[in-house]
Design an enzyme around this catalytic site. Structure first.
Site, short mmCIF file in Angstrom:
data_model
loop_
_atom_site.label_atom_id
_atom_site.label_comp_id
_atom_site.label_asym_id
_atom_site.label_seq_id
_atom_site.Cartn_x
_atom_site.Cartn_y
_atom_site.Cartn_z
N CYS A 2 0.98 -0.93 -0.10
CA CYS A 2 -0.18 0.12 -0.01
C CYS A 2 0.90 1.25 0.10
O CYS A 2 1.99 1.22 0.46
CB CYS A 2 -0.96 0.11 1.34
SG CYS A 2 -1.97 -1.38 1.50
N ARG A 27 3.05 0.23 -5.60
CA ARG A 27 2.87 -0.24 -4.17
C ARG A 27 1.81 -1.09 -3.92
O ARG A 27 1.47 -1.86 -2.97
CB ARG A 27 3.04 0.69 -3.11
CG ARG A 27 4.21 1.42 -2.97
CD ARG A 27 4.22 2.42 -1.94
NE ARG A 27 4.29 1.70 -0.61
CZ ARG A 27 5.51 1.66 -0.10
NH1 ARG A 27 6.80 1.97 -0.65
NH2 ARG A 27 5.56 1.09 1.17
N TRP A 80 -3.03 -2.45 -1.34
CA TRP A 80 -2.60 -4.05 -1.57
C TRP A 80 -3.41 -4.61 -0.62
O TRP A 80 -3.01 -4.57 0.41
CB TRP A 80 -1.06 -4.22 -1.75
CG TRP A 80 -0.89 -5.43 -2.18
CD1 TRP A 80 -0.81 -6.02 -3.43
CD2 TRP A 80 -0.35 -6.68 -1.43
NE1 TRP A 80 -0.33 -7.32 -3.52
CE2 TRP A 80 -0.20 -7.78 -2.17
CE3 TRP A 80 -0.32 -6.77 0.05
CZ2 TRP A 80 0.13 -8.85 -1.83
CZ3 TRP A 80 0.16 -8.04 0.50
CH2 TRP A 80 0.37 -9.19 -0.40
N ASN A 106 -0.72 1.66 6.24
CA ASN A 106 0.21 0.75 5.31
C ASN A 106 0.70 -0.20 6.52
O ASN A 106 1.57 0.39 7.19
CB ASN A 106 1.19 1.59 4.40
CG ASN A 106 2.22 0.67 4.01
OD1 ASN A 106 2.03 -0.63 3.80
ND2 ASN A 106 3.55 1.08 4.15
N GLY A 107 0.40 -1.41 6.20
CA GLY A 107 1.03 -2.25 7.19
C GLY A 107 -0.03 -3.40 7.75
O GLY A 107 -0.92 -3.50 7.02
N GLU A 509 15.26 -17.03 -11.72
CA GLU A 509 15.01 -15.71 -12.04
C GLU A 509 14.06 -15.82 -13.27
O GLU A 509 13.20 -14.95 -13.22
CB GLU A 509 16.03 -14.93 -12.13
CG GLU A 509 15.85 -13.43 -12.33
CD GLU A 509 14.81 -12.65 -11.35
OE1 GLU A 509 14.55 -13.32 -10.33
OE2 GLU A 509 14.52 -11.36 -11.86
N LYS A 513 10.38 -14.35 -13.23
CA LYS A 513 9.91 -13.16 -14.05
C LYS A 513 8.70 -13.86 -15.06
O LYS A 513 7.74 -13.09 -14.96
CB LYS A 513 10.92 -12.73 -15.28
CG LYS A 513 11.91 -12.08 -14.52
CD LYS A 513 11.72 -10.52 -14.16
CE LYS A 513 11.25 -10.41 -12.72
NZ LYS A 513 12.04 -10.24 -11.71
N GLU A 516 5.48 -13.96 -12.82
CA GLU A 516 4.97 -12.73 -12.21
C GLU A 516 4.13 -12.09 -13.18
O GLU A 516 3.23 -11.56 -12.81
CB GLU A 516 6.38 -11.98 -11.82
CG GLU A 516 6.86 -12.15 -10.60
CD GLU A 516 7.84 -11.14 -10.20
OE1 GLU A 516 8.81 -10.85 -10.76
OE2 GLU A 516 7.70 -10.59 -9.14
N HIS A 532 15.45 -36.46 -11.34
CA HIS A 532 15.01 -36.75 -10.21
C HIS A 532 13.60 -36.59 -9.85
O HIS A 532 13.17 -36.44 -8.74
CB HIS A 532 15.85 -36.37 -9.05
CG HIS A 532 17.13 -36.84 -9.26
ND1 HIS A 532 17.71 -38.00 -8.98
CD2 HIS A 532 18.33 -36.08 -9.55
CE1 HIS A 532 18.93 -38.12 -9.24
NE2 HIS A 532 19.49 -36.95 -9.59
N LYS A 629 5.09 -3.71 -5.44
CA LYS A 629 6.61 -3.57 -5.51
C LYS A 629 7.39 -3.51 -4.18
O LYS A 629 8.71 -4.30 -4.37
CB LYS A 629 6.95 -2.29 -6.10
CG LYS A 629 8.37 -1.87 -6.42
CD LYS A 629 8.72 -2.47 -7.72
CE LYS A 629 10.41 -2.05 -8.11
NZ LYS A 629 10.71 -3.08 -9.00
#
Ligand code: AGP
Length: 634
Positions: A2, A27, A80, A106-107, A509, A513, A516, A532, A629
């Site tokens: 947020c 955010r 968020w 925010n939190g 990575e 990507k 996401e 395996h 983010k």
């Protein structure tokens, strides 16, 4: 996560709040809202207007344009979702029962269930499912109590009520409060979540992050943990958690923190991928200037004492930053000869390994605000302090892109990767910046410990100096190539990424990507692990993207890839052009470089392929679903 913005000044608050929220939308973007306060000519109290809209900020902007939100004082929020679905009733600001007091937060308020029950027992009715809604009700109760003791409504009274309520809240949060009985007072508070004050001309802004201040001011006063502030047209009163008045001078924002523009690019992510050659160029100029002595091949701002006596390293990070840490660990172990472990910060917090002596802890976080990373670092520092043995003393280093962030205030040493602000939620140029920081560290340690020859050190520094130009050419080439390949992935549902050794983290990575931003299921594996278990997934419709660069494991990767080919998988090779191209159905070529430096190049085709696959599907690349983010909640 947020984003919060608050403003008090002489201009209309709503446009400033909306502009600030636009720059903080990275955010969170589930819903947004603002509350403004206008002085009333007819009454002593102000007129409070609250506007909220579900979905992206654009919805709120349209609403405010149609219905207006007057006043020179206001608070805003982009959400968020943590508690309660993304719906208008859960959007901030939240109000007390009278509708006269508004709060953005925010939190996470960890004890909100107990607090809510207590309030409900007193007859308070809640309209949202959020943890935040307890706050305006609690503040309102404190204000009523204070007023019943004969105190008059004032900014100081609101500040005192917020301070009392903050003693009841558990968790990490930043909040801003306005109250119609004090139309010239804004109260803000910070507990383990970011918040900074901007000092403009005739106005003060308060925000979760610096981009919100762009175009208004570069003079900032970052709030320290536990502080509460009262902002009025007359100035700022800052108090610590004990209620002691604090005096601090503001500082100036440096660098490009206010440059948030896509330029001619379709998305921030693409712009930021292109900016990687510049990130590398700045890094080389700053840390690898020509003429450095062989025994100190990197210009880092640390004294010799920083390196002395370090026998092992542990790295704490999340997500992409953890992938950078894995490459870093490979370099620190294999190039610099220091045993190094990497931990998910979220796991480390609750299952840290036994204490080891002479250990450096590195926290990696581009935002500098990731709650798990900060908490893991703080927990580690505390347990070492409690242990009391000088050999076990806490030694910490942070690698971040935000030198004004919480990590920079929490740990004594910082490497600023100076990648410039990254807006796209999927990290790209900050990943490259983090990798470069680890190359610098590995070179510094290697030269001090004589873990490799001068020739090897010179060879790596020369390769790093060539990187900016190589990246520039590579990005151009793969932007075109990936846009041609993307349509092949239109119906793809699963992708496997393979790598080994120093390129295994790049496979991770690449998979992250793709997940996401395209929502395609993707996994990265060390190529030798395929047989395996994961090999059971392979068939014609599952592309396998393998990184194979000449070096220790080159032949091994090629053998592993053949196993995939025998199962009809489509093979895409990220390999130097002339090597083993007959093995692959498609080759995404990278320059032939040493294995040491290859991750800095092999990541580029991964980023661009993910980008173009998502763009080809018409997805919201810069603001992918469910993500944000900066992850400032546990
Ligand atoms: C990267 O693309 C992700 N958005 C995410 O994994 C991110 O790397 C992670 O949340 C850690 O963030 P930080 O670097 O700001 O700590």
């Amino acid at each position: 996560m947020c984003g919060i913005v608050a403003v008090i000044g002489s201009r209309d608050a709503a446009p400033l709040l909306l502009e600030g929220l636009k720059r903080l939308e990275y955010r969170g973007y589930d819903s947004a809202g603002i509350a403004t306060l206008e002085l009333s000519s007819k009454a002593a109290t102000g007129v409070l207007t609250c506007k909220k809209a579900n979905g992206k900020l654009a919805n709120l902007m349209n609403l405010v344009e149609q219905e207006s939100a007057p006043g020179h004082l206001g608070i805003g929020h982009t959400r968020w979702a943590t508690h309660g679905k993304p719906e208008e009733r859960n959007a901030h600001p939240h109000m007390d029962s009278s509708g006269g007091l508004a709060v953005v937060q925010n939190g996470i308020i960890e004890n909100h269930i107990t607090l809510r029950k207590g309030l409900q027992e007193k007859g308070i009715q809640f309209v949202s499912e959020t943890d935040t809604e307890v706050i305006p009700h609690l503040i309102s109760q404190e204000l009523n109590l204070l007023k019943s003791n004969g105190q008059e409504a004032s900014g100081s009274l609101l500040l005192e009520a917020v301070r009392r309520v903050s003693l009841k809240l558990k968790g990490a949060y930043a909040l801003a409060v306005i109250w119609k009985e004090t139309p010239e007072a804004l109260v803000v508070a910070r507990r383990q979540a970011p918040l900074l004050i901007g000092l403009g001309e005739g106005e003060f802004l308060c925000a979760s992050d610096t981009p919100a201040l762009a175009g208004v001011t570069r003079t900032i006063l970052p709030m320290e943990d536990g502080e509460t502030a009262l902002l009025t047209p007359l100035g700022i009163e800052l108090y610590d958690h004990r209620g002691q008045r604090q005096q601090r001078s503001p500082s100036l924002l440096h660098g490009q923190e206010d440059v948030v523009s896509k330029r001619h690019f379709r998305h921030f992510m693409l712009k930021e991928i292109y900016e990687q050659s510049e990130t590398a160029r700045l890094w080389v100029d700053r840390h690898l200037p020509l003429g450095l002595p062989e025994q100190a091949p990197v210009a880092f701002p640390f004294e010799d004492s920083f390196y002395e006596g370090i026998e092992r390293i542990q790295i704490l990070a999340c997500g992409t930053s953890r992938h950078a840490a894995l490459v870093g660990a490979y370099l620190l172990e294999q190039f610099a000869g220091i045993p190094t472990s990497v931990f998910y910060a979220s796991e480390f917090r609750y299952a840290a390994p036994p204490l080891a002596p002479n250990l450096l802890t590195i926290g990696v976080t581009q935002s500098g605000e990731t709650a798990d990373t900060l908490a893991a670092l703080s927990m580690e520092a505390q347990r070492r302090e409690a242990y009391g043995d000088p050999a076990f003393i806490s030694r910490q280093l942070g690698i971040t892109n935000r030198p004004e962030s919480s990590i920079a205030r929490q740990v004594p040493n910082i490497i600023n990767i100076c990648a410039g602000i990254e807006v796209g939620v999927a990290a790209t140029k900050t990943f490259l910046g983090q990798l470069l920081a680890f190359y610098g560290l590995a070179l510094s340690f290697a030269s001090r410990r004589n873990s490799c020859s001068t020739k090897e050190i010179i060879s790596l520094t020369n390769e790093l100096r060539a990187l900016p130009n190589q990246l520039s050419v590579l990005i151009d080439k793969h932007d075109q190539m990936a846009s041609t390949l993307a349509p092949l992935f239109l119906d793809t549902q699963n992708v496997i990424f393979l790598g080994r050794g120093i390129n295994y983290p790049i496979a991770l990575e690449g998979a992250l990507k793709l997940k996401e931003i395209s929502y395609i299921h993707a996994e990265g594996y060390p190529a030798g692990e395929m047989k395996h278990g994961p090999i059971a997934l392979l068939e014609r419709r599952v592309p396998v993207i393998a990184i194979a660069t000449p070096g220790v494991v080159f032949e091994k990767v090629l053998s592993n890839v053949q196993e995939a080919k025998a199962r009809d998988a489509q093979l895409i090779g990220v390999i130097p052009k002339e090597f083993a191209k007959e093995v692959f159905d498609i080759v995404m070529p990278i320059p032939e470089v040493s294995e040491w430096i290859s991750p800095l190049l092999s990541v580029v085709p991964m980023q661009l392929l993910s980008y173009h696959i998502a763009a080809n599907r018409g997805l919201d690349i810069d603001q992918p679903r469910n993500l944000a983010k900066s992850v400032t909640v546990e």
